[in-house]
Write a protein that holds these residues in place. Structure first.
Motif, PDB file in Angstrom:
ATOM      1  N   ILE A 185      32.466   6.463  19.573  1.00  0.00           N
ATOM      2  CA  ILE A 185      33.061   5.140  19.370  1.00  0.00           C
ATOM      3  C   ILE A 185      32.716   4.308  20.596  1.00  0.00           C
ATOM      4  O   ILE A 185      33.167   4.596  21.708  1.00  0.00           O
ATOM      5  N   ILE A 186      31.888   3.276  20.402  1.00  0.00           N
ATOM      6  CA  ILE A 186      31.339   2.530  21.533  1.00  0.00           C
ATOM      7  C   ILE A 186      31.673   1.048  21.391  1.00  0.00           C
ATOM      8  O   ILE A 186      32.097   0.574  20.334  1.00  0.00           O
ATOM      9  N   GLY A 187      31.456   0.315  22.475  1.00  0.00           N
ATOM     10  CA  GLY A 187      31.684  -1.122  22.432  1.00  0.00           C
ATOM     11  C   GLY A 187      32.166  -1.652  23.769  1.00  0.00           C
ATOM     12  O   GLY A 187      32.399  -0.892  24.717  1.00  0.00           O
ATOM     13  N   ARG A 262      24.509  12.269  23.007  1.00  0.00           N
ATOM     14  CA  ARG A 262      24.772  13.464  22.205  1.00  0.00           C
ATOM     15  C   ARG A 262      25.444  13.146  20.870  1.00  0.00           C
ATOM     16  O   ARG A 262      25.980  14.039  20.221  1.00  0.00           O
ATOM     17  N   ALA A 263      25.413  11.880  20.463  1.00  0.00           N
ATOM     18  CA  ALA A 263      26.056  11.484  19.210  1.00  0.00           C
ATOM     19  C   ALA A 263      25.055  11.453  18.062  1.00  0.00           C
ATOM     20  O   ALA A 263      23.879  11.158  18.239  1.00  0.00           O
ATOM     21  N   ASP A 264      25.543  11.774  16.861  1.00  0.00           N
ATOM     22  CA  ASP A 264      24.768  11.605  15.637  1.00  0.00           C
ATOM     23  C   ASP A 264      24.948  10.198  15.081  1.00  0.00           C
ATOM     24  O   ASP A 264      24.006   9.577  14.598  1.00  0.00           O
ATOM     25  N   VAL A 265      26.194   9.720  15.137  1.00  0.00           N
ATOM     26  CA  VAL A 265      26.524   8.392  14.616  1.00  0.00           C
ATOM     27  C   VAL A 265      27.313   7.642  15.675  1.00  0.00           C
ATOM     28  O   VAL A 265      28.202   8.201  16.315  1.00  0.00           O
ATOM     29  N   ALA A 266      26.982   6.368  15.878  1.00  0.00           N
ATOM     30  CA  ALA A 266      27.723   5.515  16.799  1.00  0.00           C
ATOM     31  C   ALA A 266      28.500   4.481  15.994  1.00  0.00           C
ATOM     32  O   ALA A 266      27.931   3.811  15.123  1.00  0.00           O
ATOM     33  N   LEU A 267      29.790   4.374  16.278  1.00  0.00           N
ATOM     34  CA  LEU A 267      30.621   3.337  15.674  1.00  0.00           C
ATOM     35  C   LEU A 267      30.767   2.221  16.704  1.00  0.00           C
ATOM     36  O   LEU A 267      31.442   2.396  17.722  1.00  0.00           O
ATOM     37  N   LEU A 268      30.120   1.095  16.459  1.00  0.00           N
ATOM     38  CA  LEU A 268      30.187  -0.035  17.382  1.00  0.00           C
ATOM     39  C   LEU A 268      31.377  -0.907  17.002  1.00  0.00           C
ATOM     40  O   LEU A 268      31.382  -1.534  15.943  1.00  0.00           O
TER      41      LEU A 268
END
Length: 447
Positions: A185-187, A262-268
């Motif tokens: 979870i990024i942003g 190391r993430a497969d999916v990033a939630l921006l």
């Protein structure tokens, strides 16, 4: 996870030059002025087969008062001590010991991390010894002569630095749970990541606060849904780099970047009350560059009460997401729970497409269709021809196209091929990589 090597020191001692020398790049800005470093500061480096993260702590603002300067130095040095496996303390051998050097040294004496004292700008080996003596007074250990500009002393230094790294091991969490899907979870800070994180997992796992940058660590939580295991990582807010050099949030940003690695999916997570900003765009690009699938979550949607406000937000998304028009966009609210349940389906779709493989037969049928459509690139008597295609990797999907003239492949043609591929195959939510290679055959002579 990769070891971290932090480079610290006062302004204008040659930190950025050393970064460029070790990373074998020219990413860091080099200038004679103090505090000029405002460019990339997280670099991939490798020495004798050991890769590591090289972190330039950036230029410290000019001395305004003793208290202000001491506070800035303290944050820099202590943050480096917390995160780094090795610290490179750089001083200027052409100037001698300064009060600012002594301030940095006092902070570094408190840390347990291995510190190398590097006396830079010693371009004349015959006069090294006399230039080194004053720096013994810093009490950091034996000063080492160095010329970041010419590379003198860097090889021996890196031999010793790499020798201090911990033994390479597989990520314990991944080894223990290899089937878990990693979701970062990024942003930007204060976009509501921690609140959304808590809503997703259904508990107050992260500290939620209105103070930007509250999250100092990347916190992993494993969630099981429908027999599928997900590892959620709530990363520290990634803020504009020009505002994080002076405090510990700089290294929180580094942790966030390592989580993306190391993430497969990033939630921006984007704050809908401000819309998608340039910094949101940069964070999205970080994830794309590292091959992550991407889902954009427009948080705080419940705070938009007028149509013109909602339209403005969507306009910012269209303008800023030009590199990833394929990313799914979902309007959510961590406060009310609006559409939070829909996130799981988008994550699963993006991860599935990121791991997908297109059969070679279908790819070459796709090429046949492209040829029939007739769109290509022509330069004088030369015409671009694509002969064959195959998928060479997944996560993200990577394709090789064999062509007669690689120099004819323009950016617009790449985008054209990618867009047609996305129309034909299930690639929503994931970046793709297209490589064009030369194919030698009889038809080349005709081209």
């Amino acid at each position: 996870m990769k070891p971290i090597v932090a480079i610290v020191g006062r302004p204008n001692v040659g930190k950025s030059t050393l970064v460029n020398r070790i990373a074998q790049s020219h990413d860091a800005i080099v200038h004679e002025s103090r505090g000029v470093t405002r460019d990339r500061s997280y670099h991939e480096a490798d020495w004798n087969g050991r890769s590591f993260a090289l972190v330039d702590t950036g230029g410290i603002e000019p001395l305004k008062s003793e208290d202000v300067f001491a506070g800035s130095i303290r944050d820099q040095a202590l943050a480096a001590a917390e995160e780094a496996d090795v610290i490179l303390f750089v001083v200027d051998g052409s100037v001698g010991v300064t009060e600012e050097d002594e301030s940095v040294a006092r902070m570094l004496k408190r840390v347990r991390t291995s510190v190398f004292l590097l006396v830079n700008k010693l371009d004349n080996p015959a006069r090294e010894d006399e230039a080194l003596w004053p720096f013994y007074s810093l009490g950091i250990g034996e000063p080492r002569p160095l010329s970041a500009l010419h590379g003198h002393g860097t090889g021996d230094l890196l031999d010793e630095v790499v020798a201090l790294f911990p033994e390479e091991e597989a990520d314990e969490e991944i080894a223990a749970d290899p089937d878990a899907l990693s979701v970062a979870i990024i942003g930007r800070p204060n976009a509501g990541k921690s609140s959304l994180f808590n809503k997703i997992i259904g508990s107050d796992r992260s500290i939620v606060s209105d103070v930007a940058g509250t999250t100092r660590d990347a916190i992993d939580t494993v969630v099981v849904r429908d027999d599928r295991r997900y590892r959620l990582v709530d990363t520290a807010g990634i803020r504009k780099k020009s505002t994080v050099y002076e405090n510990i949030e700089y290294y929180s940003m580094v942790r966030g970047l390592r989580a993306i690695d190391r993430a497969d999916v990033a939630l921006l997570v984007v704050d809908s009350t401000t819309g998608m900003t340039e910094q949101d765009q940069k964070v999205a690009n970080l994830a794309i560059e590292r091959g992550c699938a991407l889902v954009v979550l427009l948080n705080k949607w419940d705070l938009l009460h007028e149509d013109r406000e909602r339209e403005h937000v969507m306009e910012t998304v269209d303008r800023r997401l030009t590199l990833a028009p394929w990313a799914s966009v979902l309007r959510v609210s961590a406060l009310t729970g609006r559409s939070v349940e829909k996130i799981w389906a988008l994550v699963e779709t993006a991860a599935r497409n990121r791991s997908s493989r297109v059969p070679t037969a279908k790819l070459n049928q796709f090429l046949t269709d492209l040829r029939e459509f007739g769109h290509t690139v022509v330069d004088g008597k030369r015409r671009l021809r694509m002969h064959y295609a195959t998928q060479v990797a997944t996560r993200p999907p990577t394709f090789a196209f064999f062509v007669n003239h690689t120099d004819l492949v323009t950016d617009s043609f790449r985008r054209y091929v990618e867009n047609r591929m996305r129309e034909k195959f299930e690639l929503a939510g994931t970046p793709v990589r297209l490589h064009f290679r030369r194919k030698n055959d009889a038809r080349d002579k005709e081209a």
